[in-house]
Write an enzyme that holds these catalytic residues in place. Structure first.
Site, mmCIF file in Angstrom:
data_model
loop_
_atom_site.group_PDB
_atom_site.id
_atom_site.type_symbol
_atom_site.label_atom_id
_atom_site.label_comp_id
_atom_site.label_asym_id
_atom_site.label_seq_id
_atom_site.Cartn_x
_atom_site.Cartn_y
_atom_site.Cartn_z
ATOM 1 N N GLU A 219 0.750 -1.274 0.059
ATOM 2 C CA GLU A 219 -0.266 -0.499 -0.121
ATOM 3 C C GLU A 219 0.913 1.313 -0.244
ATOM 4 O OE1 GLU A 219 -0.534 -2.725 1.934
ATOM 5 O OE2 GLU A 219 -2.095 -3.516 1.212
ATOM 6 N N HIS B 91 -10.564 -6.134 9.031
ATOM 7 C CA HIS B 91 -11.637 -5.990 8.141
ATOM 8 C C HIS B 91 -12.523 -5.156 8.119
ATOM 9 C CE1 HIS B 91 -9.035 -10.065 6.744
ATOM 10 N NE2 HIS B 91 -8.854 -9.090 5.632
HETATM 11 C C1 LIG Z 1 -0.964 -5.066 4.226
HETATM 12 C C2 LIG Z 1 -2.390 -5.786 3.149
HETATM 13 N N1 LIG Z 1 -3.179 -5.638 2.058
HETATM 14 C C3 LIG Z 1 -3.396 -6.445 1.270
HETATM 15 C C4 LIG Z 1 -4.350 -7.322 2.515
HETATM 16 C C5 LIG Z 1 -5.456 -8.139 1.930
HETATM 17 N N2 LIG Z 1 -4.726 -9.829 1.273
HETATM 18 C C6 LIG Z 1 -4.658 -11.241 2.315
HETATM 19 S S1 LIG Z 1 -4.122 -11.519 1.783
HETATM 20 C C7 LIG Z 1 -3.970 -11.400 0.565
HETATM 21 C C8 LIG Z 1 -2.636 -11.633 -0.813
HETATM 22 C C9 LIG Z 1 -1.419 -12.433 0.191
HETATM 23 O O1 LIG Z 1 -0.659 -13.205 -1.050
HETATM 24 P P1 LIG Z 1 0.470 -14.248 -0.188
HETATM 25 O O2 LIG Z 1 1.341 -12.868 0.079
HETATM 26 O O3 LIG Z 1 1.090 -15.108 -1.987
HETATM 27 O O4 LIG Z 1 -0.354 -15.126 0.309
HETATM 28 P P2 LIG Z 1 -0.891 -16.277 -0.115
HETATM 29 O O5 LIG Z 1 -1.934 -15.977 0.918
HETATM 30 O O6 LIG Z 1 -0.731 -16.517 -1.361
HETATM 31 O O7 LIG Z 1 -0.285 -17.447 1.322
HETATM 32 C C10 LIG Z 1 -3.933 -9.773 0.846
HETATM 33 C C11 LIG Z 1 -3.965 -8.938 -0.457
HETATM 34 C C12 LIG Z 1 -3.748 -7.606 3.721
HETATM 35 N N3 LIG Z 1 -4.140 -8.881 4.297
HETATM 36 N N4 LIG Z 1 -2.689 -7.044 4.431
#
Ligand SMILES: Cc1ncc(C[n+]2csc(CCOP(=O)(O)OP(=O)(O)O)c2C)c(N)n1
Ligand SMILES: [Mg+2]
Lengths: 336, 452
Positions: A60, A129
């Protein structure tokens, strides 16, 4: 005119602006190919191309940082922060940079960025959230802060925000995206039954800095914004109090005259918001009302707010201001 | 004369290079990466070109410069033929391998049951780690029990290895009285202090610098404990990733930092998280060793963990480990990956399934049998079902989760400040909240959407 829910209205606002102004671009986490986790940008990449609507890295601070750089150099970026709870990694870029750019450069540099962020609770989202972080941003000079409560306003205010030459934080109460939630999670009135779901198809603006009188009344003024507009409205209907309900719509700039006029008439005021009480934006409203309406006030101004705790998961409905709490605040304002 | 114009000069013309003066320009446009495959595409992956034995196993105190190839490559032990080979074969006996297999299978049954319960409306949300069980299980098994771990939400297996009872985990998912974290967080945000696992929060990546700090505390106090932390490929884009690596590089505390590259961050492919280099390769710029490992190869992951943990415990400092795997399930139960992924991608990807690969290896070496595998599957299915029933006996969304009103106001501070006590009384005297809890995230039925 079409019937739209809040998501469709936001999408329509983005679409209109992408069409009108080639400098408008839309980006953020999952907003491109997929169209956003709440689907607000669905179809926009296919229609406008990957260079105008695109996915970004999951960062972000980076998203807002690049938006500022783009905005300083002729673009009108409309980044999405997936949940308003995730604005904090971008807090420095928003509050130190975006907000202060015009001032620090003596007006030489500005960045007309509109940051969209779904906010608020009621979706069983727990601590991270569900937050309503508007007060952090109303406390920062240089930012406009907007929070629509229905589809028609959402589109009109989004268009005004994108066209605004100052940065705008545009909160979208996610509990309202697909229904006019009014306090009862079991029975959410569909948008199609609401008059504010009739949304003009093309370009129109709802001006920033103008509150809406949702319901005129004589006995008590209820000032609120976002999801709580609907909860308060249901509380007023149930309790049969002749309350005047004001949807602030834009917290900064605030339409003080509409609030003051109402309280001068009713002599009583309650302020409702989801965010925690201490230093919530309600505190500002209360201070202004007592300053401007002191001689008209018949009773202390009451706040109905989220508690001064993090937003809990299991006890979500004890945290969210309910119809009952709003009704009881109106009664206590009327009892004096 | 207009004073305000006095200071407004002209830009120095020499600072402007006209477009015509650019030598052999390439077309200029914003580069926006596309995922390799989307719905409608037929995924075609090459088999891994790296083989077991391709990479040396240096001494655990070797300088980071000896591990550059390891960061760009892929450390493997279990080859395409299912046999173990090469210098990274871990010193781990069949009994430990069997318990690793069992833990991975337990995690898989746990996920399957929780997804089924979510579909029945008995859970609001779940996140599955199907296909990437190795990361959590081999990782947690390689650490000592006094080492402190900072998982992400996708490491249920780590909680199980660390001894969190499945009933307590399900209690967390339901948010009822048997949740040791008192129903405060949304599902999959476990905390298990008894097993030295730090509470999981939703903002991704925040645990990475915290883990480095935890390791700094151990270095500060001279305690030989190692810290482990896990994030995803998407999360490796966050500033916190770089904060963690830089502090790790400067202070060299005993920690092992992991990027679990399951290739997707919700709908966003890995190629939007990095412009090209592997995640492990980033370690080199921080003068740290980086290991890129076949994340579906239990033996290779266990070996890499053991190497990095030994290095940290000996005083050699941090390591960054990238585990290459694939997210076989949806991002979460709120997500519908058919909207953005090619349907058969998981099966075309050459990394295979981690449980299959380890069980075939064990069977081939006479340490496991098809029958034992089937029996264990049955037993674990029943275990997860029984655990769910047991957990529900502590309260459900429909019958009440059993948290007293005070609980909402407790744990904000050590002791409740007066303004909170007053707010608690205010709530207690108000009428009760709306009757039954809704059991799922509300717009689920109309349109699937992802939630963190
Ligand atoms: C700071 C923040 N931004 C956005 C989110 C929303 N969000 C939750 S999981 C995710 C994707 C994460 O992907 P990755 O790091 O590849 O982990 P995976 O879910 O594949 O294990 C997002 C965008 C969040 N939880 N925290
Ligand atoms: Mg991922």
């Amino acid at each position: 005119m079409s019937t739209m829910n809040m998501i469709q209205a936001v999408r329509s606002g983005l679409e209109v602006m992408l069409e009108r102004d080639r400098q408008v671009c839309v980006f953020g986490e999952d907003v491109g190919y997929f169209g956003g986790v709440f689907r607000a940008t669905q179809g926009l990449q296919q229609r406008f191309g990957t260079h105008r609507v695109f996915d970004t890295p999951l960062a972000e601070g980076g998203i807002v940082g690049v938006a500022i750089g783009m905005g300083m150099n002729g673009l009108r970026p409309v980044p999405e922060i997936q949940f308003s709870d995730y604005m904090y990694p971008a807090f420095d870029q928003i509050t130190n940079e975006l907000a202060k750019l015009r001032y620090r450069s003596g007006g030489e540099w500005t960045a007309p960025v509109t940051i969209r962020a779904p906010s608020g609770g009621g979706i069983r989202g727990g601590l991270f959230h569900s937050q309503s972080p508007e007060a952090y941003f109303t406390h920062t000079a240089g930012l406009c802060v907007v929070m629509p409560s229905n589809p028609r306003d959402a589109k009109g205010l989004l268009v005004s925000s994108i066209e605004c030459d100052d940065p705008v934080i545009f909160f979208e109460p996610k509990r309202l995206y697909r229904g006019a939630f009014d306090g009862d999670p079991e029975h959410v009135p569909p948008w199609r039954d609401q008059p504010e779901a009739d949304v003009p198809d093309g370009y129109y603006r709802t001006p920033l800095g103008q509150a809406a009188i949702v319901r005129p009344g004589e006995d008590v003024t209820v000032v609120t914004w976002g999801t709580m507009v609907h909860v308060a409205s249901a509380a007023i209907n149930e309790s049969e109090v002749d309350a005047e309900l004001i949807d602030v719509r834009t917290l900064a700039p605030l339409d003080l005259p509409t609030i003051v006029q109402s309280v001068e008439k009713t002599g009583r005021c309650i302020v409702v918001h989801e965010a925690p009480r201490t230093c919530g934006f309600g505190a500002e409203v209360v201070a202004l009302v007592q300053q401007h309406c002191f001689w008209n006030l018949e009773a202390p101004i009451v706040r109905v707010t989220g508690w001064d705790t993090p937003f809990p998961h299991a006890q979500e409905w004890q945290y969210m201001p309910s119809r009952e709490r709003i009704a009881s605040a109106m009664r206590s304002a009327l009892a004096v | 004369m207009d004073d305000s114009k006095i200071l407004i000069g002209k830009a120095n013309p020499s600072s402007h290079t006209s477009a015509a003066a650019v030598k052999d320009p390439l077309p200029l446009a914003l580069r926006v990466p596309a995922a390799p495959y989307r719905p409608g595409d037929l995924p075609r992956f090459n088999p891994f070109h790296q083989q077991p034995g391709d990479f040396s196993r240096p001494d655990t105190l070797a300088p980071h410069t000896e591990l550059r190839d390891h960061a760009a490559g892929l450390i493997r032990v279990l080859g395409d033929d299912g046999l173990a080979a090469g210098p990274w074969q871990p010193s781990i006996g069949p009994q430990q391998l069997r318990s690793g297999l069992e833990m991975m299978m337990r995690a898989r049954h746990f996920d399957a049951r929780m997804i089924a319960m979510q579909r029945q409306g008995r859970l609001s949300f779940h996140v599955s780690c199907k296909g990437e069980e190795v990361a959590a299980v081999a990782g947690a098994m390689a650490f000592a029990s006094h080492d402190v771990l900072f998982p992400s939400y996708r490491q249920a297996g780590l909680m199980l290895v660390r001894g969190m009872p499945m009933v307590a985990m399900i209690g967390q998912l339901i948010g009822n009285r048997c949740d040791n974290a008192k129903g405060r967080q949304m599902p999959v945000h476990y905390s298990w202090r008894a097993g030295n696992v730090v509470s999981i929060s939703s903002p991704v990546g925040t645990q990475f610098p915290q883990a480095v700090g935890a390791a700094m505390a151990f270095a500060y106090r001279g305690e030989r404990r190692v810290v482990g932390a896990w994030i995803g490929d998407g999360t490796a884009a966050q500033g916190d990733f770089h904060h963690a690596l830089n502090f790790a590089s400067v202070f060299r505390p005993p920690c092992v930092l992991h990027v679990v590259d399951n290739q997707w961050a919700i709908s966003t492919h890995r190629n939007t998280s990095t412009g090209g280099a592997t995640f492990a390769a980033r370690a080199d710029a921080y003068h740290l060793p980086g290991l890129r490992v076949d994340g579906n190869d239990f033996l290779a992951v266990f070996a890499a963990e053991a190497w990095a943990i030994e290095r940290a415990r000996r005083g050699g400092g941090p390591t960054l480990i990238e585990l290459l795997t694939y997210r076989r399930d949806a991002h979460s139960t709120s997500d519908d990956p058919t909207q953005y992924r090619a349907p058969e991608e998981a099966n075309h990807w050459p990394g295979g399934d981690p449980i299959d690969r380890l069980s075939r290896y064990l069977i081939r070496n006479g340490h496991w049998t098809e029958n034992a595998h089937r029996d264990l599957n049955e037993a674990l299915d029943q275990e997860a079902a029984a655990a769910f029933q047991h957990a529900e006996s502590f309260g459900t969304a429909a019958t009440g989760l059993g948290h007293p009103t005070e609980s909402l106001f407790e744990d904000v501070y050590t002791t409740m400040p007066p303004q909170l006590t007053e707010q608690m009384r205010e709530l207690q005297t108000e009428s009760s909240p709306p009757s039954a809890e809704t059991s799922i995230i509300p717009f689920e039925a109309q349109n699937k959407r992802a939630v963190g």
